[in-house]
Motif scaffolding. Structure first.
Motif, short mmCIF file in Angstrom:
data_model
loop_
_atom_site.label_atom_id
_atom_site.label_comp_id
_atom_site.label_asym_id
_atom_site.label_seq_id
_atom_site.Cartn_x
_atom_site.Cartn_y
_atom_site.Cartn_z
N VAL A 122 -11.48 -32.15 -42.62
CA VAL A 122 -10.04 -31.83 -42.62
C VAL A 122 -9.22 -33.12 -42.63
CG1 VAL A 122 -8.18 -30.77 -41.31
CG2 VAL A 122 -10.38 -29.63 -41.47
N ARG A 123 -9.62 -34.07 -41.81
CA ARG A 123 -8.90 -35.35 -41.77
C ARG A 123 -9.03 -36.10 -43.09
NH1 ARG A 123 -9.14 -37.81 -35.70
NH2 ARG A 123 -8.60 -35.86 -34.70
N MET B 34 -1.81 -37.87 -48.07
CA MET B 34 -0.74 -38.72 -47.54
C MET B 34 -0.34 -39.78 -48.56
SD MET B 34 -1.87 -39.14 -43.58
CE MET B 34 -0.49 -40.15 -43.13
N LYS B 35 0.94 -40.14 -48.54
CA LYS B 35 1.43 -41.19 -49.41
C LYS B 35 0.90 -42.54 -48.93
CE LYS B 35 5.81 -39.22 -50.89
NZ LYS B 35 7.26 -39.40 -50.88
N LYS B 36 0.66 -43.42 -49.89
CA LYS B 36 0.15 -44.75 -49.53
C LYS B 36 1.27 -45.60 -48.93
CE LYS B 36 -3.82 -43.83 -51.42
NZ LYS B 36 -4.49 -42.79 -50.74
N ALA C 191 3.23 -35.69 -36.89
CA ALA C 191 2.55 -36.88 -37.36
C ALA C 191 1.58 -36.46 -38.46
CB ALA C 191 1.80 -37.57 -36.22
N GLY C 192 1.10 -37.42 -39.21
CA GLY C 192 0.16 -37.12 -40.28
C GLY C 192 0.83 -36.48 -41.48
N VAL C 193 0.13 -35.56 -42.12
CA VAL C 193 0.62 -34.94 -43.35
C VAL C 193 1.84 -34.06 -43.08
CG1 VAL C 193 0.03 -33.36 -45.23
CG2 VAL C 193 -1.63 -34.98 -44.43
N GLY C 194 1.89 -33.42 -41.92
CA GLY C 194 2.97 -32.49 -41.59
C GLY C 194 4.23 -33.15 -41.07
#
Length: 127
Positions: free
Chosen positions: A4-5, A12-14, A52-55
């Motif tokens: 999942v990670r 995610m954007k660089k 945080a992260g993708v969300g």
């Protein structure tokens, strides 16, 4: 859980634009109308950054024709082209929801002064 990670990391954007709560930003947002695409700007005050992260999302508030308008943008969305900071703000809170009740001059945020380094300070290391 590692799978999942790995998927989230791939989405995610660089390069993420650096901005904080209290900054006035221009969000360049891609709009798709039928077969055509165009980039529309949305300028306003960042009143919250969540998760945080993708969300990860951020809320931008602007006043349009005397009416407060808020929009939530996902930071890692492919539709958010870039986020440009026009005016850094000096705030002491993580969430600026109290701005919703303010009207006129009281709804303004003080500008954060950014110190510029001199050329000699950049080249010489501090011991």
């Amino acid at each position: 859980m590692n799978e999942v990670r790995a998927i989230e990391k791939a989405q995610m954007k660089k390069e993420v634009d650096e901005f904080n709560v209290g900054d006035t930003v221009k969000v360049h947002f891609k709009i798709i109308e039928g077969r055509t695409e165009r980039v529309q700007m949305y300028e306003g005050l960042v009143i919250a950054i969540k998760n945080a992260g993708v969300g990860r999302t951020f809320i931008v508030r602007k006043t349009s024709y005397g009416v407060g308008v808020e929009r939530i943008f996902p930071l890692h969305s492919p539709r958010v082209v870039k986020v440009e900071v026009t005016r850094p703000g000096k705030v002491r809170r993580a969430k600026l929801y109290y701005i919703r009740t303010k009207v006129g001059k009281s709804a303004r945020i003080k500008e954060r002064l950014v110190k510029k380094q001199t050329a000699s300070a950049k080249t010489t290391p501090h011991n």
